[in-house]
Design a protein around this motif. Structure first.
Motif, PDB file in Angstrom:
ATOM      1  N   SER A 236     -34.369 -44.907 -36.069  1.00 13.14           N
ATOM      2  CA  SER A 236     -33.376 -44.604 -37.086  1.00 13.14           C
ATOM      3  C   SER A 236     -32.031 -44.351 -36.424  1.00 13.14           C
ATOM      4  CB  SER A 236     -33.788 -43.447 -37.993  1.00 13.14           C
ATOM      5  OG  SER A 236     -34.418 -42.451 -37.272  1.00 13.14           O
TER       6      SER A 236
ATOM      7  N   ALA B 113     -26.849 -32.842 -37.060  1.00  7.81           N
ATOM      8  CA  ALA B 113     -27.778 -32.264 -36.117  1.00  7.81           C
ATOM      9  C   ALA B 113     -29.027 -31.728 -36.787  1.00  7.81           C
ATOM     10  CB  ALA B 113     -27.103 -31.170 -35.324  1.00  7.81           C
ATOM     11  N   ILE B 114     -28.928 -31.371 -38.028  1.00  7.61           N
ATOM     12  CA  ILE B 114     -30.079 -30.758 -38.694  1.00  7.61           C
ATOM     13  C   ILE B 114     -30.598 -31.721 -39.752  1.00  7.61           C
ATOM     14  CG2 ILE B 114     -30.393 -29.064 -40.527  1.00  7.61           C
ATOM     15  CD1 ILE B 114     -31.140 -27.883 -37.957  1.00  7.61           C
ATOM     16  N   GLY B 115     -31.863 -31.883 -39.776  1.00 10.37           N
ATOM     17  CA  GLY B 115     -32.433 -32.893 -40.655  1.00 10.37           C
ATOM     18  C   GLY B 115     -32.807 -32.371 -42.019  1.00 10.37           C
TER      19      GLY B 115
ATOM     20  N   LYS C 139     -24.285 -33.136 -42.681  1.00  8.98           N
ATOM     21  CA  LYS C 139     -22.830 -33.169 -42.675  1.00  8.98           C
ATOM     22  C   LYS C 139     -22.297 -34.577 -42.485  1.00  8.98           C
ATOM     23  CE  LYS C 139     -23.348 -29.212 -39.878  1.00  8.98           C
ATOM     24  NZ  LYS C 139     -23.263 -28.947 -38.472  1.00  8.98           N
TER      25      LYS C 139
ATOM     26  N   ARG D  33     -25.949 -42.156 -33.404  1.00  7.73           N
ATOM     27  CA  ARG D  33     -26.914 -42.025 -32.317  1.00  7.73           C
ATOM     28  C   ARG D  33     -28.255 -42.562 -32.819  1.00  7.73           C
ATOM     29  NH1 ARG D  33     -29.757 -36.759 -32.671  1.00  7.73           N
ATOM     30  NH2 ARG D  33     -29.472 -36.238 -34.855  1.00  7.73           N
TER      31      ARG D  33
ATOM     32  N   LYS E 208     -32.383 -42.780 -32.824  1.00  5.76           N
ATOM     33  CA  LYS E 208     -33.527 -41.921 -32.581  1.00  5.76           C
ATOM     34  C   LYS E 208     -34.788 -42.736 -32.770  1.00  5.76           C
ATOM     35  CE  LYS E 208     -34.472 -37.456 -34.355  1.00  5.76           C
ATOM     36  NZ  LYS E 208     -33.894 -36.311 -35.024  1.00  5.76           N
ATOM     37  N   VAL E 209     -35.642 -42.707 -31.746  1.00  9.11           N
ATOM     38  CA  VAL E 209     -36.893 -43.457 -31.825  1.00  9.11           C
ATOM     39  C   VAL E 209     -37.903 -42.638 -32.610  1.00  9.11           C
ATOM     40  CG1 VAL E 209     -38.792 -44.414 -30.489  1.00  9.11           C
ATOM     41  CG2 VAL E 209     -36.461 -44.584 -29.641  1.00  9.11           C
ATOM     42  N   VAL E 210     -38.534 -43.257 -33.592  1.00  8.51           N
ATOM     43  CA  VAL E 210     -39.589 -42.574 -34.338  1.00  8.51           C
ATOM     44  C   VAL E 210     -40.849 -42.629 -33.473  1.00  8.51           C
ATOM     45  CG1 VAL E 210     -40.907 -42.507 -36.483  1.00  8.51           C
ATOM     46  CG2 VAL E 210     -38.552 -43.305 -36.488  1.00  8.51           C
ATOM     47  N   GLN E 211     -41.098 -41.536 -32.757  1.00  7.10           N
ATOM     48  CA  GLN E 211     -42.142 -41.543 -31.727  1.00  7.10           C
ATOM     49  C   GLN E 211     -43.519 -41.875 -32.286  1.00  7.10           C
ATOM     50  OE1 GLN E 211     -41.834 -41.571 -28.619  1.00  7.10           O
ATOM     51  NE2 GLN E 211     -39.752 -40.863 -28.296  1.00  7.10           N
TER      52      GLN E 211
END
Lengths: 402, 376
Positions: free
Chosen positions: B57, B64-66, B76, B231, B233-236
């Motif tokens: 994603s 920073a906060i999901g 934000k 940025r 982010k890999v969905v692990q």
């Protein structure tokens, strides 16, 4: 008499007999090993697919919580060995540095007591194997913190985090940073008991996730259990379908309601059926091609012995006798080659399974009769045409070499 | 002269010719089919595994906060939709879905909403269970928890109030996903942008990266640079399992191919040896009428080459055809013929027939013609 003819013949044609035997052996070993692979591939790949984590989710039924004490019973159900792991979660929203943050209590590796049996060690390590933890999370009094939250709040390994839940405060050291790419990245993960104490909810959890090994859904699995006859119901209950495992989970976790996690279950079913279809098709192609090629070896072998057939005819053997000598000889060869091929094939499958999946495969009992049957069939099909051809020719001409 | 002998030798003994060509063809077929499949398997499997959903994603750098429990705590940041459009058409991206999240008011309760393009979202999350239809004209799809909470069913009206605008909509569908969406309201992306006052903005891009040619992590780094202020982010959960599984299935197919290769080459060798063995008398005759060992060897090798080339080509064609059938039956997409398979199949076929026919020839040329002819 007939056996004497065959065995005498073998002694004089050692090389040719050996070649035919090798052909049967090679063909049979290929068929046996692919068959073994086909029969086991669902189990092996199914187990690998469990690295996607939990596939069953249990949520509170009626009330707000599930009783943690009921979890041990998961290892007492009919399909207990198919329950590979489970982990309870207690989710609360607490204040951390005046900011609402989700704090989750769970297990990493926790020993669950099971009556009359050794304990079962399980937790997020088996239901969320993708959690990438920097540092560690082994301490009973430590927490791990999501990577996003750690950046935002400037918390690293070794710093202390103050969690405030409705006035209950606890300060804990951070022992690891978690990055998962999911919601956990902005959460705090703490030992379950600690969160239960903090929230004053001893023995309560809000969700349980279970990783279970299931059989892909087929037509039978889609039937409504309520409309089945008693016997069908027993078969259904005793097959590791997702629906029957979910039913059994519901029977033991009375305070919760289990549901399959569709994202994982659907993809897994589709994937498994595709992989086993692929192996099946490769098996069929190999069967046809190696069958034909063994058949040609048998044919070449008979073709070469047309003079022999001519002599037999000249000596007064009738067509039936000649055909039965050749058929019997090749059936014997094929069974012998097939048997050793079976042994080699099983051994190959075992090696392959250990190399790829790290555990040996169960040799299916069905493989031996199938391999021998195919071998014999190929032998008969391979020598019947040249034998008939040779029989129909005048002995004098065959002996003449035409 | 040589060519005439070769031609005659091949055409007069039709049985012999057929047996040899069939044996070589079948062996070559297996080699070609299994090699083609195993060289295509990584691509096929990684497409299949996309059924587990997005593996990457792209988020705004400031976010920073999901999300949690449907309530967005501190969403934000935004990405600009036009920046996101710049990565459309990337060959490694199988599906992508633009997402805008926010909260609105329904019956004086805050509810989380998600704006998506429904076609994209359903493609990337194939397990979504939608009762009803894809909404048109500003209508909405509601999560099953929301349907329970507000006691709503299909075609009932629902009023969504944003900060400035209000939307009178109808429930066009109810969705069950097992995820956040169960307690969200889903709208068309454009409608959501208007309602939330975020024209031209998105809060996340979900991407299904095809990991055949590139690692998901690296693709993430690459896309991060293309979309300003983002940025990756890999969905692990998805990416980690996929990596493991891909390697294992590939290894499995390589082993199967290796086994098939060895066995089918050996069985070509076996058949060829049988057919050459029976021709010792012929060799004796040729020697008796004055053929040199070299000439005999040349004849047999030429024959072997004919079998190798004809059988190899036939096997290649049939094997590729069968690989294609398997690819289409199992994965519903065609396989490509890797160039390496062509020389590999024909080369193997020729080399094996050469080796198989050279050994009995060598034996035969060293034997006295008289003895061979007498049949000893």
């Amino acid at each position: 008499m007939i056996f004497r003819m065959i065995f005498k013949g073998w002694r004089f044609r050692v090389k040719r007999v050996a070649l035919a035997l090798i052909a049967f052996f090679l063909g049979a070993s290929l068929i046996a090993s692919l068959l073994g692979l086909y029969l086991n591939v669902n189990d092996k790949v199914g187990l690998e697919l469990r690295s996607y984590g939990a596939n069953i989710k249990v949520q509170p039924k009626g009330g707000e919580f599930i009783d943690e004490s009921q979890l041990g019973k998961l290892k007492e159900i009919f399909w207990r060995h198919n329950i590979l792991g489970f982990s309870p979660y207690l989710k609360i929203v607490a204040n951390v540095n005046d900011q609402p943050v989700v704090v989750i209590g769970t297990w990493r590796n926790h020993e669950v007591k099971i009556p009359n049996e050794a304990g079962f060690v399980t937790g997020t390590e088996s239901v969320a194997p993708w959690w990438n933890i920097q540092g560690s999370w082994s301490q009973e009094q430590g927490v791990i913190i999501g990577s996003d939250l750690s950046k935002q709040q400037g918390l690293g390994i070794g710093s202390n985090v103050l969690i405030d839940y409705n006035g209950n405060k606890v300060s804990l050291p951070v022992t690891g940073i978690l990055s998962s790419g999911g919601a956990e990245d902005s959460q705090i993960i703490a030992p379950l008991q600690l969160v239960q104490n903090l929230a004053n909810l001893p023995g309560k959890v809000t969700e349980v996730r279970i990783s279970a090994l299931t059989k892909p859904e087929d037509d039978f699995a889609r039937k409504d259990p309520n409309t089945m006859s008693a016997k069908e119901y027993e078969t259904w209950y005793c097959s590791p379908y997702m629906a029957s495992i979910v039913l059994q989970v519901n029977e033991v976790i009375k305070s919760g309601e289990a549901k399959p996690i569709d994202q994982v279950v659907k993809a897994e079913d589709a994937f498994l059926s595709k992989v086993s279809l692929m192996i099946l098709l490769v098996l069929i192609v190999t069967f046809i091609a190696s069958g034909l090629s063994v058949m040609t070896t048998a044919s070449a072998n008979v073709l070469e012995r047309r003079t022999e057939i001519g002599i037999l005819k000249g000596l007064g053997a009738d067509d039936k006798q000649i055909a039965s000598v050749f058929l019997l000889e090749f059936i014997l060869l094929s069974l012998l080659g097939g048997f050793f091929g079976y042994i080699a094939g099983i051994w190959l499958t075992k090696l392959l399974s250990i190399a790829v999946f790290g555990s040996p495969m169960a040799p299916g009992l069905i493989i031996l009769p199938v391999t021998l049957g195919i071998s014999a069939f190929v032998a008969i099909a391979g020598c019947i045409i040249p034998v008939i051809q040779a029989i129909n020719v005048e002995p004098a001409r065959v002996l003449h070499g035409e | 002269m040589f060519w005439r002998i070769l031609r005659k030798s091949l055409t007069t003994r039709k049985n012999h010719f057929a047996v040899a060509v069939i044996a070589v063809t079948m062996g070559a077929l297996l080699v070609a089919a299994t090699c083609t499949i195993s060289l295509n398997i990584k691509d096929k499997i990684s497409r299949e595994l996309r059924a587990y959903g997005p593996n990457l994603s792209i988020l705004p750098i400031t976010d920073a906060i999901g999300r949690e429990n449907g309530a967005v705590f501190a969403s934000k940041g935004y990405l600009m939709q036009q920046d996101a459009n710049s990565i459309i058409g990337d060959p490694d991206i199988l599906h992508m879905s633009l997402v805008l999240e926010g909260s609105i008011n329904v019956n004086n309760q805050m509810v989380s909403v998600k704006g998506v393009k429904f076609e994209d979202a359903k493609q990337i999350h194939p397990w979504w269970k939608l009762t009803g239809g894809i909404p048109e004209n500003n209508n909405v799809v509601i999560g099953q928890e929301i349907a329970k909470k507000f006691n709503l069913s299909l075609n009932q009206p629902i009023v969504l109030s944003g900060n400035k605008t209000t939307l009178d909509a109808k429930v066009a569908g109810i969705i069950e996903t097992g995820g956040d969406e169960d307690s969200q309201i889903l709208l068309d992306l454009d409608t959501a942008q208007n309602l939330l006052g975020a024209i031209g903005k998105v809060s996340r891009i979900d991407i299904s990266v095809l990991s055949t040619n590139v690692a998901v992590e690296n693709k993430g780094l690459e896309l991060e640079k293309k979309v300003p202020g983002s940025r990756a982010k890999v969905v692990q959960q998805v990416a980690h399992a996929e990596k493991q599984l891909l390697g294992k299935i590939q290894a499995l197919m390589y082993f199967v191919t290796l086994g098939v290769l060895v066995v089918s080459l050996l069985s070509i060798a076996g058949t060829m040896t049988t057919t050459v063995l029976q021709r010792r008398k012929e060799i004796g005759t040729m020697k008796a009428i004055g053929a040199s060992n070299k000439e005999i060897a040349k004849l047999f090798l030429a024959e072997a080459t004919v079998f190798g080339v004809i059988g190899g080509l036939l096997g290649l064609l049939l094997g590729y055809g069968l690989a294609q059938v398997i690819g289409i039956t199992v994965f519903s997409t065609s396989v490509v013929l890797p160039i390496i398979v062509v020389p590999l199949t024909i080369g193997c076929a020729c080399i094996v027939t050469w080796i198989a026919s050279s050994k009995p020839v060598l034996q035969a040329v060293s034997v006295e013609p008289a003895i061979t002819l007498r049949g000893e």
